[in-house]
Structure formats: structure tokens, C-alpha cells
Design a protein around this motif. Structure first.
Motif, PDB file in Angstrom:
ATOM      1  N   LEU A 283     -22.690-100.130  19.633  1.00 40.58           N
ATOM      2  CA  LEU A 283     -21.877 -99.053  21.064  1.00 40.58           C
ATOM      3  C   LEU A 283     -23.030 -99.906  22.091  1.00 40.58           C
ATOM      4  N   ARG A 284     -23.959 -99.771  22.317  1.00 40.20           N
ATOM      5  CA  ARG A 284     -24.994-101.112  23.527  1.00 40.20           C
ATOM      6  C   ARG A 284     -24.125-101.897  23.403  1.00 40.20           C
ATOM      7  N   THR A 285     -23.491-102.834  22.414  1.00 39.23           N
ATOM      8  CA  THR A 285     -22.753-104.240  22.992  1.00 39.23           C
ATOM      9  C   THR A 285     -21.286-103.626  23.578  1.00 39.23           C
ATOM     10  N   ARG A 286     -20.459-102.629  23.226  1.00 40.91           N
ATOM     11  CA  ARG A 286     -19.195-102.429  23.452  1.00 40.91           C
ATOM     12  C   ARG A 286     -19.528-101.282  25.512  1.00 40.91           C
ATOM     13  N   ALA A 287     -20.957-100.796  25.335  1.00 39.51           N
ATOM     14  CA  ALA A 287     -20.688-100.139  26.740  1.00 39.51           C
ATOM     15  C   ALA A 287     -21.420-101.737  27.295  1.00 39.51           C
ATOM     16  N   GLY A 288     -22.420-102.492  27.179  1.00 38.09           N
ATOM     17  CA  GLY A 288     -22.501-103.942  27.723  1.00 38.09           C
ATOM     18  C   GLY A 288     -21.242-104.137  28.602  1.00 38.09           C
ATOM     19  N   ALA A 289     -20.535-104.480  28.061  1.00 33.45           N
ATOM     20  CA  ALA A 289     -18.839-105.023  27.896  1.00 33.45           C
ATOM     21  C   ALA A 289     -18.563-104.606  28.716  1.00 33.45           C
ATOM     22  N   LEU A 290     -18.539-103.568  29.486  1.00 29.66           N
ATOM     23  CA  LEU A 290     -17.716-102.485  30.108  1.00 29.66           C
ATOM     24  C   LEU A 290     -17.758-102.922  31.297  1.00 29.66           C
ATOM     25  N   PRO A 291     -16.637-103.685  32.114  1.00 30.94           N
ATOM     26  CA  PRO A 291     -16.164-104.061  33.339  1.00 30.94           C
ATOM     27  C   PRO A 291     -17.668-103.098  34.340  1.00 30.94           C
ATOM     28  N   GLU A 292     -17.620-104.102  35.472  1.00 30.68           N
ATOM     29  CA  GLU A 292     -18.607-102.542  36.350  1.00 30.68           C
ATOM     30  C   GLU A 292     -17.569-101.308  36.854  1.00 30.68           C
ATOM     31  N   THR A 293     -16.255-101.296  37.270  1.00 33.22           N
ATOM     32  CA  THR A 293     -15.847-100.452  37.482  1.00 33.22           C
ATOM     33  C   THR A 293     -15.216 -99.612  36.629  1.00 33.22           C
ATOM     34  N   ALA A 294     -15.477 -99.887  35.281  1.00 32.05           N
ATOM     35  CA  ALA A 294     -15.539 -98.466  34.534  1.00 32.05           C
ATOM     36  C   ALA A 294     -16.567 -97.391  34.673  1.00 32.05           C
TER      37      ALA A 294
END
Length: 512
Positions: A283-294
Motif C-alpha cells: 500500500l505504501r508503494t501504491r501511495a508513493g507512486a500516485l502523482p501529486e495531482t491525485a
């Protein structure tokens, strides 16, 4: 002694209120006094010969409500512990202990306060109440099946309230909160106790509560080393089956221990849920990969509403000063952001929406600024983004923390989460019966006429409820066809008390 009419009682209450208000109004006209307000004269104590009173005048309204709800019949029909009634029935033992807790008792020995109070026994229509030894023996008879039968008996009377006065409290969504807690004990011979992960000896009960009315629906005692989620799904399922027929929609809330992914698909077919989940690497990996616009900034609502229109100057923060001067590690929240994505756990057949909360935390030691820290919090939910944006999901998850206040009231408010007996099942029975006193408080609140009063009394702390509703001195007059309770003292909530009592008397619950 002549019975007072309802109108006479109303006028007496208004007259007493006027006397109190008249004294309060005088405060603004007093000048400088040479002596303190509190004075003392010689006092003589006497015991009345013909007039007897009890300090628990409000208890009779609770007993009347419990009786009209049908709880007495439900307990006697569902719980089969006694082969002979010499002279007490199962309901006599249960209600005696519940009323002892409801009147401020915290030990089995406090039952003696009630059985030595003749006016109170007269008001309850009882010739005699069980003594503490008999109540303790009654608790030791319980097996797990008997405890389940008692829980079912108590739950069988709730629908009469949820269909009536409690319907507006359930509202559009009934929120079921689930969590575990620790009941410590210093005893060494209590069977079934164990040591918790915190190093505390005792028991680890699981509680499922209805947040809308703050009722305890299920209380399950377990050894102290039991994890919070142990067998939790079984009790969540029971709570859903109990509440769902009387609510438009049900939502289950819990912390990370209750993100039981093996049950998500089944729960999602019947209810919604907002469940915290562990901060795992995937989950941390998925959250860290989100673009800043998300990410969107989280704006939390104000903790209270300023009704005066004026703002006080903020006082000096002494704690922050000490932390800075002594160079302790100082963590301060800079800002919070929320985002969302979908994720399919391995034990599920479908993906679920996950709302992630990102906290940016500054770290400092004295005047030295360290590297900022980022923390993630994840929540599984079945709610759609259209009806429940990420900020609303975080708000619902945080509102579940109110269950900790219920735990605090059950522990320190009325002493329900204690272990006064000698094994797991007998202590389970005690906790369940003592929690009934807390439920009776909520039931009494539902009987009030005004919605604002219902919400206010449900939120009221138990000790305040005890002092303003239960501990009202009263004289009990036993007549051929009725019992007259004449209240001898005025309290600020007396009008609400009479409102609940009148509603109890005129509502048809199906029992007399």
C-alpha cells in the motif's frame, strides 16, 4: 397522604425552579461581604419515624421502562439457570445487579445498599432483594450458552425502541463500531485470565456498539492474550443481523485489527464499511507512486462552534516551550492530504476502494530542524467517491474513536469492565449485566419528547446522569393500586425526567 395530580406536580416543579432562579438572580445585587457565604450553625441529626425516603428516586422510572419493554419476561423465558425460585427468578438477580451499578455501585457488596433501603424496595415492588453472596453465586452458574441467552434476551427488547423513539437516532445510517479493550486484574487465581501484549494481566473483552445510540450490543469476554480481532467476524455478523431490519443502511467501522479481508465480499453484499488497514509495503508503494495531482489538501472542520463572535487571545504554550528548551524530539503536523486508489486483497474476489491519508510531520530537536517525516494511513471502504469523498471517509474513521469514550465510561464511569468474580464466564456475565445499566441510560434518553434532549442525554457522561437523574431523594407511598413516588428535591433536568416518564407510561411496547 393525598396523591398529587400531574398539574399539581408540574406547578410544584415550577415553583421550586422559581425559588432556585430567584436565589441566582440575587447574586448580581450583593455588595462587599465581611463574612464568607458558607456559614455553620449547630446541627441535630434525627431519624424520621413515619416518613421514609430513598436517595434513588429516579431508579423507579428506569425500572418501569425496563418492565414495560418486556425485559423481565424475556430474561426469565430465555435464561434457564435456576431449577427452583426460592424466591428469586433470573430477572431478579440480573436487575438487582444492574440497578446496583445504575445507582453508583462498583462492587458486588454494593447490592447491600439496595436491599437495606426499604422505600427503594417498595418502589420496585419487591419484598426483598438478593444479597451479594447470592448474586455472586448466581454469576458463577453461567456458562457460555447462558450468557448468549442473556444477550439475546436483552437484544430482543431493543427493536421496540428502534421502531419508535429511537428511529430518528438511527437516521439514514446505523454505525456499528467494533473494538477490543483490556480489563486488568491484580488477582492470581482468576481462571481464564492471561497476560496481554502490554504486559497487563486480565481479560480482553470485545465490544460491538451502536454509535447512534451508544448502546452496547455485544460484549464478549476473552483471555487477556487474545488479539482484538479474535472471532470478531462472528459478532459483527450478529450485530448486522440485529440492527439491519430497523435501519435504512448499516456501516461497520473498526481499526486495523478488523480489516478482515476474508469477510469483505460477504459484508459488502449487506452493509457498507470503513475499516483501517495496516501500513503494509504494497500500500505504501501504491501511495508513493500516485502523482501529486491525485492528492487533495484535507481541511478538517473546527473542533467547536464559536457562538459568541469573539475570539480569545491564545495563551502561551508551556508544553512546547519545555520540549524546545530541553531538546526533546518535537513532532508537529504541517499539513494533511488525501487520495484514493483501488486494491484487491488476496482473499477477496473484487477490488475495494482505499482512501489514504498522508500526514507531513516536521521533526525538530530544540532549535535544530530535522528532516520532515511522512506517514500514511489507509482505510478500506465500500462507499463510492460520488457520495463519500476521501475527506468524508477520513471523518467517518475518526468518528469511530468515540467508542473509546464508551470504553472509558464503562471502565471508570460505572465500573462495568471489572473482574470481581473468579473465572472467565462469571466475569463475562458481570460485565454484560453491568453494561445493561449503561444501555438503560440510553433507553431512558430515547423516551424524551424533544430530539435535542435525546441526543444530549445519550452523550451525557454516566456520573452526571447518576447525579441528575437517578440520585433524586424521594418518598415512596404504597397504595392498593399504584405506587406514588414523591420527589423531595429539585434538579435542573426534572422537566426532562417527567417527559421521559410520561412517554414510558403512554407508549405501547407490547408488554404491561
Amino acid at each position: 397522604m393525598k396523591k398529587l395530580t400531574h398539574e399539581q406536580s408540574r406547578r410544584n416543579a415550577a415553583r421550586r425552579q422559581h425559588k432556585v432562579e430567584a436565589r441566582h438572580r440575587q447574586a448580581g445585587h450583593w455588595g462587599e461581604r465581611s463574612e464568607p457565604i458558607l456559614t455553620s450553625q449547630k446541627i441535630n441529626y434525627e431519624i424520621g419515624g413515619n416518613v421514609e425516603a430513598t436517595p434513588y428516586g429516579g431508579l423507579f422510572a428506569m425500572h418501569r421502562l425496563v418492565t414495560r419493554l418486556g425485559l423481565v419476561r424475556a430474561i426469565d423465558a430465555g435464561v434457564e439457570l435456576l431449577k427452583m425460585h426460592l424466591p428469586y427468578h433470573q430477572s431478579d438477580h440480573v436487575l438487582t445487579l444492574a440497578y446496583s451499578v445504575l445507582s453508583g455501585g462498583t462492587r458486588l457488596e454494593d447490592v447491600d445498599r439496595l436491599r437495606n433501603d426499604v422505600p427503594l424496595m417498595n418502589g420496585l415492588g419487591a419484598r426483598l432483594l438478593p444479597d451479594p453472596t447470592t448474586v455472586g453465586d448466581f454469576l458463577r452458574r453461567f456458562t457460555e450458552a447462558d450468557i448468549l441467552a442473556l444477550m439475546d434476551a436483552i437484544n430482543s427488547v431493543r427493536p421496540a425502541l428502534w421502531r419508535g423513539r429511537g428511529a430518528d437516532l438511527l437516521g439514514a445510517v446505523a454505525y456499528l463500531d467494533v473494538d477490543g479493550t483490556i480489563v486488568p486484574t491484580t488477582g492470581q487465581l482468576k481462571q481464564g485470565m492471561d497476560i496481554s501484549y502490554k504486559g497487563i494481566w486480565g481479560y480482553a473483552p470485545l465490544l460491538v456498539t451502536l454509535a447512534n445510540t451508544r448502546e452496547v450490543l455485544y460484549l464478549v469476554n476473552r483471555p487477556g492474550n487474545a488479539p482484538s480481532h479474535l472471532d470478531a467476524a462472528t459478532w459483527v455478523d450478529r450485530a448486522i443481523a440485529l440492527v439491519a431490519p430497523y435501519a435504512k443502511r448499516v456501516c461497520v467501522r473498526g481499526d486495523t485489527d478488523f480489516a478482515l479481508t476474508a469477510h469483505f465480499d460477504r459484508w459488502a453484499e449487506k452493509v457498507d464499511f470503513v475499516l483501517g488497514t495496516d501500513n503494509i509495503a504494497a500500500l505504501r508503494t501504491r501511495a508513493g507512486a500516485l502523482p501529486e495531482t491525485a492528492w487533495k489538501s484535507l481541511q478538517r472542520p473546527a473542533s467547536y462552534e464559536n457562538k459568541t463572535g469573539t475570539t480569545r487571545a491564545r495563551r502561551h504554550n508551556r508544553k512546547q516551550q519545555v520540549v524546545r528548551e530541553r531538546k526533546f524530539l518535537n513532532l508537529r503536523l504541517n499539513h494533511e492530504d488525501v487520495a484514493e486508489f483501488t486494491y484487491q486483497p488476496r482473499k477477496c474476489r473484487r477490488a475495494y476502494r482505499i482512501v489514504v491519508l498522508r500526514k507531513n510531520i516536521s521533526r525538530a530537536r530544540g532549535e535544530d530542524v530535522l528532516i520532515d517525516e511522512v506517514r500514511y494511513f489507509f482505510y478500506f471502504t465500500t462507499y463510492s467517491a460520488r457520495t463519500h469523498p476521501p475527506a468524508r471517509i477520513v471523518e467517518l474513521a475518526n468518528e469511530r474513536c468515540d467508542q473509546e469514550n464508551i470504553h472509558g465510561q464503562l471502565k471508570s464511569g460505572l465500573g462495568a469492565l471489572r473482574a470481581p468474580v473468579d473465572d472467565l464466564h462469571s466475569n463475562w456475565a458481570y460485565m454484560l449485566i453491568a453494561a445493561l445499566a449503561w444501555n438503560i441510560k440510553s433507553w431512558h434518553a430515547m423516551m424524551m419528547h424533544r430530539k435535542h434532549d435525546r441526543h444530549g442525554f445519550i452523550r451525557m457522561e454516566f456520573k452526571r446522569f447518576l447525579d441528575t437523574v437517578v440520585r433524586v431523594p424521594a418518598m415512596v407511598i404504597v397504595r392498593a393500586r399504584a405506587i406514588v413516588v414523591r420527589l423531595l428535591s429539585y434538579t435542573v433536568n426534572l422537566d426532562r425526567f417527567f417527559s421521559a416518564w410520561a412517554t414510558t407510561e403512554r407508549t405501547r411496547f407490547g408488554y404491561g
